[in-house]
Design a protein around this motif. Structure first.
Motif, PDB file in Angstrom:
ATOM      1  N   PRO A  27      34.484  33.609  24.594  1.00  0.00           N
ATOM      2  CA  PRO A  27      34.381  34.369  23.345  1.00  0.00           C
ATOM      3  C   PRO A  27      34.281  35.884  23.575  1.00  0.00           C
ATOM      4  CG  PRO A  27      33.014  32.424  23.234  1.00  0.00           C
ATOM      5  CD  PRO A  27      33.523  32.503  24.654  1.00  0.00           C
ATOM      6  N   GLY A  28      35.140  36.603  22.886  1.00  0.00           N
ATOM      7  CA  GLY A  28      35.141  38.060  22.947  1.00  0.00           C
ATOM      8  C   GLY A  28      36.009  38.664  24.032  1.00  0.00           C
ATOM      9  N   ARG A  29      36.378  37.896  25.022  1.00  0.00           N
ATOM     10  CA  ARG A  29      37.104  38.447  26.166  1.00  0.00           C
ATOM     11  C   ARG A  29      38.487  38.963  25.771  1.00  0.00           C
ATOM     12  NH1 ARG A  29      36.381  35.111  31.426  1.00  0.00           N
ATOM     13  NH2 ARG A  29      34.492  36.367  31.585  1.00  0.00           N
ATOM     14  N   ARG A  69      39.445  40.010  22.830  1.00  0.00           N
ATOM     15  CA  ARG A  69      39.265  41.236  22.043  1.00  0.00           C
ATOM     16  C   ARG A  69      39.002  42.432  22.954  1.00  0.00           C
ATOM     17  NH1 ARG A  69      35.160  42.685  17.023  1.00  0.00           N
ATOM     18  NH2 ARG A  69      35.881  44.836  16.862  1.00  0.00           N
ATOM     19  N   LEU A  70      38.103  42.245  23.926  1.00  0.00           N
ATOM     20  CA  LEU A  70      37.753  43.350  24.811  1.00  0.00           C
ATOM     21  C   LEU A  70      38.943  43.809  25.651  1.00  0.00           C
ATOM     22  CD1 LEU A  70      34.240  42.182  26.047  1.00  0.00           C
ATOM     23  CD2 LEU A  70      34.736  44.175  24.612  1.00  0.00           C
ATOM     24  N   LEU A  71      39.587  42.864  26.331  1.00  0.00           N
ATOM     25  CA  LEU A  71      40.626  43.228  27.291  1.00  0.00           C
ATOM     26  C   LEU A  71      41.962  43.574  26.643  1.00  0.00           C
ATOM     27  CD1 LEU A  71      39.893  40.651  30.134  1.00  0.00           C
ATOM     28  CD2 LEU A  71      39.497  43.120  30.181  1.00  0.00           C
ATOM     29  N   LEU A  72      42.311  42.912  25.552  1.00  0.00           N
ATOM     30  CA  LEU A  72      43.661  43.066  25.017  1.00  0.00           C
ATOM     31  C   LEU A  72      43.743  43.894  23.733  1.00  0.00           C
ATOM     32  CD1 LEU A  72      45.017  39.466  25.682  1.00  0.00           C
ATOM     33  CD2 LEU A  72      45.079  41.489  27.173  1.00  0.00           C
ATOM     34  N   ILE A  73      42.613  44.088  23.052  1.00  0.00           N
ATOM     35  CA  ILE A  73      42.646  44.870  21.810  1.00  0.00           C
ATOM     36  C   ILE A  73      41.838  46.160  21.975  1.00  0.00           C
ATOM     37  CG2 ILE A  73      42.057  44.886  19.350  1.00  0.00           C
ATOM     38  CD1 ILE A  73      42.496  41.783  19.448  1.00  0.00           C
ATOM     39  N   GLU A  74      40.550  46.027  22.202  1.00  0.00           N
ATOM     40  CA  GLU A  74      39.694  47.207  22.324  1.00  0.00           C
ATOM     41  C   GLU A  74      40.048  48.052  23.548  1.00  0.00           C
ATOM     42  OE1 GLU A  74      37.108  48.308  20.256  1.00  0.00           O
ATOM     43  OE2 GLU A  74      37.526  46.704  18.835  1.00  0.00           O
TER      44      GLU A  74
END
Length: 194
Positions: A104-106, A108-113
């Protein structure tokens, strides 16, 4: 009797608390909406401790991303056995990558944020040092046994993009089995010996 922690242990515990608190907040709220006072409150440390370990919020974010990318690469590398033929190791690694990105969240962190905050070049450099590196190494191992080898750098870039799109789709609720199956078929076709 409890022993006192060394300075090194306390330093590492503070750094870990900051990374964990920042990760949770970046996942929940995004980079832009997360403030350093929120991070230090969640980590239960002082602002001085934050700035002792990291230059600023962006530096902390970079450390979070590096840690996530290292985890993905580590999980991918751990998926294979040294006795596996290179193609089988690459296929195992393909599934391991998608599994690692399902934390969960990975995604979003690596590919979006990551690309939004650091810019595409710096985000790509992190990927190239960790997850894309494992893919490149797997492709290099397979290409040596092919009659018609492919250009490694180009194939790594293209397959990496496909893996990232699959990870994003899965994170958005798409059927993981369908994307895993599609990625395995894609890798099988790319690495077919004939």
């Amino acid at each position: 009797m409890q022993q006192r922690r060394s300075n090194l242990e306390r330093t590492e515990a503070t750094r870990t608390a900051l990374l964990q608190a920042a990760r949770a907040l970046f996942v929940e709220k995004g980079y832009a909406e997360t403030s350093t006072p929120e991070i230090v409150a969640a980590a239960r440390v002082t602002r001085g401790a934050l700035y002792h370990h990291f230059t600023d919020k962006r530096d902390l974010f970079l450390a979070v991303l590096e840690r996530e990318a290292q985890a993905v690469a580590g999980e991918t590398e751990a998926s294979g056995s040294p006795d596996l033929p290179p193609r089988d190791a690459l296929l195992h690694g393909s599934l391991a990558y998608l599994n690692a990105m399902s934390v969960p969240g990975r995604t979003r962190l690596l590919l979006i944020e990551g690309p939004a905050v650091l810019g595409p070049r710096q985000a790509a450099a992190i990927d190239e040092a960790h997850p894309a590196r494992t893919l490149r190494e797997g492709l290099e191992a397979v290409a040596g046994s092919l009659r018609d080898p492919f250009p490694i750098a180009a194939m790594t870039a293209l397959l990496s993009a496909a893996f990232d799109r699959a990870a994003l789709a899965i994170a958005e609720g798409a059927d993981p089995v369908a994307f895993e199956t599609a990625m395995i078929r894609l890798v099988e076709r790319v690495t077919a010996s004939g």
